[in-house]
Design a protein around this motif. Structure first.
Motif, PDB file in Angstrom:
ATOM      1  N   LEU A 106       0.833  -1.201   0.000  1.00  0.00           N
ATOM      2  CA  LEU A 106       0.000   0.000   0.000  1.00  0.00           C
ATOM      3  C   LEU A 106       0.874   1.260   0.000  1.00  0.00           C
ATOM      4  O   LEU A 106       0.558   2.246  -0.682  1.00  0.00           O
ATOM      5  N   ARG A 125     -11.366  10.966 -11.772  1.00  0.00           N
ATOM      6  CA  ARG A 125     -11.761  11.786 -10.634  1.00  0.00           C
ATOM      7  C   ARG A 125     -10.534  12.412  -9.969  1.00  0.00           C
ATOM      8  O   ARG A 125     -10.640  13.444  -9.312  1.00  0.00           O
ATOM      9  N   ARG A 156      -3.318   8.659  -0.669  1.00  0.00           N
ATOM     10  CA  ARG A 156      -3.719   7.526   0.152  1.00  0.00           C
ATOM     11  C   ARG A 156      -5.181   7.148  -0.092  1.00  0.00           C
ATOM     12  O   ARG A 156      -5.522   5.970  -0.143  1.00  0.00           O
ATOM     13  N   GLN A 157      -6.010   8.150  -0.220  1.00  0.00           N
ATOM     14  CA  GLN A 157      -7.410   7.869  -0.512  1.00  0.00           C
ATOM     15  C   GLN A 157      -7.544   7.175  -1.874  1.00  0.00           C
ATOM     16  O   GLN A 157      -8.336   6.242  -2.029  1.00  0.00           O
ATOM     17  N   VAL A 214      -5.322   5.230  -3.258  1.00  0.00           N
ATOM     18  CA  VAL A 214      -4.868   3.839  -3.105  1.00  0.00           C
ATOM     19  C   VAL A 214      -5.920   3.015  -2.364  1.00  0.00           C
ATOM     20  O   VAL A 214      -6.159   1.856  -2.682  1.00  0.00           O
ATOM     21  N   PHE A 215      -6.531   3.631  -1.373  1.00  0.00           N
ATOM     22  CA  PHE A 215      -7.610   2.947  -0.652  1.00  0.00           C
ATOM     23  C   PHE A 215      -8.676   2.454  -1.622  1.00  0.00           C
ATOM     24  O   PHE A 215      -9.100   1.302  -1.581  1.00  0.00           O
ATOM     25  N   GLU A 216      -9.068   3.312  -2.510  1.00  0.00           N
ATOM     26  CA  GLU A 216     -10.128   2.938  -3.451  1.00  0.00           C
ATOM     27  C   GLU A 216      -9.619   1.942  -4.491  1.00  0.00           C
ATOM     28  O   GLU A 216     -10.328   1.027  -4.890  1.00  0.00           O
ATOM     29  N   ASP A 249      -5.789  13.326  -2.626  1.00  0.00           N
ATOM     30  CA  ASP A 249      -5.154  12.524  -1.579  1.00  0.00           C
ATOM     31  C   ASP A 249      -4.688  11.181  -2.146  1.00  0.00           C
ATOM     32  O   ASP A 249      -5.498  10.331  -2.512  1.00  0.00           O
ATOM     33  N   THR A 298       1.012   4.110  -2.851  1.00  0.00           N
ATOM     34  CA  THR A 298       0.845   5.500  -2.452  1.00  0.00           C
ATOM     35  C   THR A 298       1.993   6.358  -2.980  1.00  0.00           C
ATOM     36  O   THR A 298       1.790   7.467  -3.488  1.00  0.00           O
TER      37      THR A 298
END
Lengths: 191, 191
Positions: free
Chosen positions: B129, B189, B150-151, B153-155, B148, B133
């Motif tokens: 992760l 996005r 990190r956001q 990568v989260f998605e 962001d 990132t």
DNA sequence: TATAAAAACGAACGTTCGTACTTTTTTGAG
DNA sequence: CTCAAAAAAGTACGAACGTTCGTTTTTATA
């Protein structure tokens, strides 16, 4: 409710906790007997096989899930409101189970283990996805959403899975901030 | 490479296949010995404990993963190009392993089972992760992305998880169409 | 309260698994 | 070719598991 059914319900409640905290396969008849204060054979007699125990645990989980996630929205008339409340309850369900969802873990655990348990797990997951799709589709029909309802559910469920995994490694916080952030972006994109 | 190391590599390759097709815990010393044509004790001698075998399988998987997913982009100079290629290789890795990723299954399997294996699995996931990132952040610094990292990568990781689960229940096709659709919306996005 | 059915128990069995020993075979360097 | 070291085999053990069976205790009804 006779004594038998009563004991059985108590066993199932304990079994669900154990299975959620570990896994459905790590659920052991002897161990479960010790926790519930029954003898191994006494407990066994309620199910007649480990597989039956596992199946009944899943059905018990399903009944709790229904009460906690589906029931609360049953009287709402706006599909969009239903959908949003459902997601909220869905997160609460996951948290109430000690930050892990037995349906998610069993899906991974049994995805390569054919049999009655796999069949049930797969069916329940399919039903759940269909239910969410139906909700999204109705919301679309009511003019509150646009786009492919199935694609929407695909992304929604993905976020649900991701949030759990990433809480575990500290990439997501306990309040599911990243999940909620992604969710509102998702909803915005579909309206 | 001496005879010992050679045999060991062969054992690990087979073990990885078995562990991927079933699970890291279902990996059995006796069973693995039968498949590889060794005796139980002969195979055991290479690892001296089941946990060591499991750890070495994970490290072996990691080396393959690195070759297949990280290595191909090492000479690219655009971070965005790196990122896109990485995701493509990531999907190919998952497919090359028989449509299941051992890192995903072990993450779920060991998330409630403390020990050396859990520590390793958690560390590798965190590293992965962080790596993603870093890629996204660099792409942002190069002006190819915003928001962001990190956001993002989260998605992205959520979609990876979701795609696998939903192929299993037929909600996603083998070509990962929904994943790719969601991915391009995600990228759009963020730029 | 009597009594048959239901529930729970206790002991045992067969199997599978990881691991510990000893012995045999194979390998590869001098 | 020799021979010590490495690799592999063979045997055995203890623990855990699901399951069976005969018996005892408890429940609930007539």
């Amino acid at each position: 409710m006779g004594k038998g059914k009563q004991t059985k319900q108590q066993i199932l409640a304990t079994a669900l906790n154990v299975a959620t905290a570990t896994s459905l396969n790590d659920l052991t008849i002897g161990g479960l007997a010790t926790i519930t204060g029954l003898s191994k054979s006494g407990l066994f007699g309620h199910f007649n096989s480990k597989e039956n125990l596992q199946l009944e645990v899943l059905e018990y989980a399903q009944s709790i899930f229904t009460d906690a996630v589906i029931q609360p929205t049953v009287n709402m008339n706006s599909a969009m409101e239903k959908l949003l409340t459902t997601v909220e309850c869905w997160l609460n369900w996951y948290r109430s189970q000690g930050s892990s969802c037995i349906f998610v873990s069993t899906s991974v655990e049994f995805d390569d283990q054919p049999g009655a348990i796999q069949d049930l797990v797969k069916k329940r997951l399919q039903q759940w996805l269909e239910y969410l799709t139906q909700l999204a589709q109705t919301a679309a029909n009511e003019g509150q959403m646009k786009g492919d309802a199935r694609q929407f559910v695909f992304e929604l469920y993905s976020l649900y899975l991701g949030s759990q995994q990433m809480v575990w490694v500290g990439f997501e916080d306990e309040q599911h901030t990243r999940f909620k952030c992604a969710l509102s972006a998702l909803i915005q994109r579909y309206q």
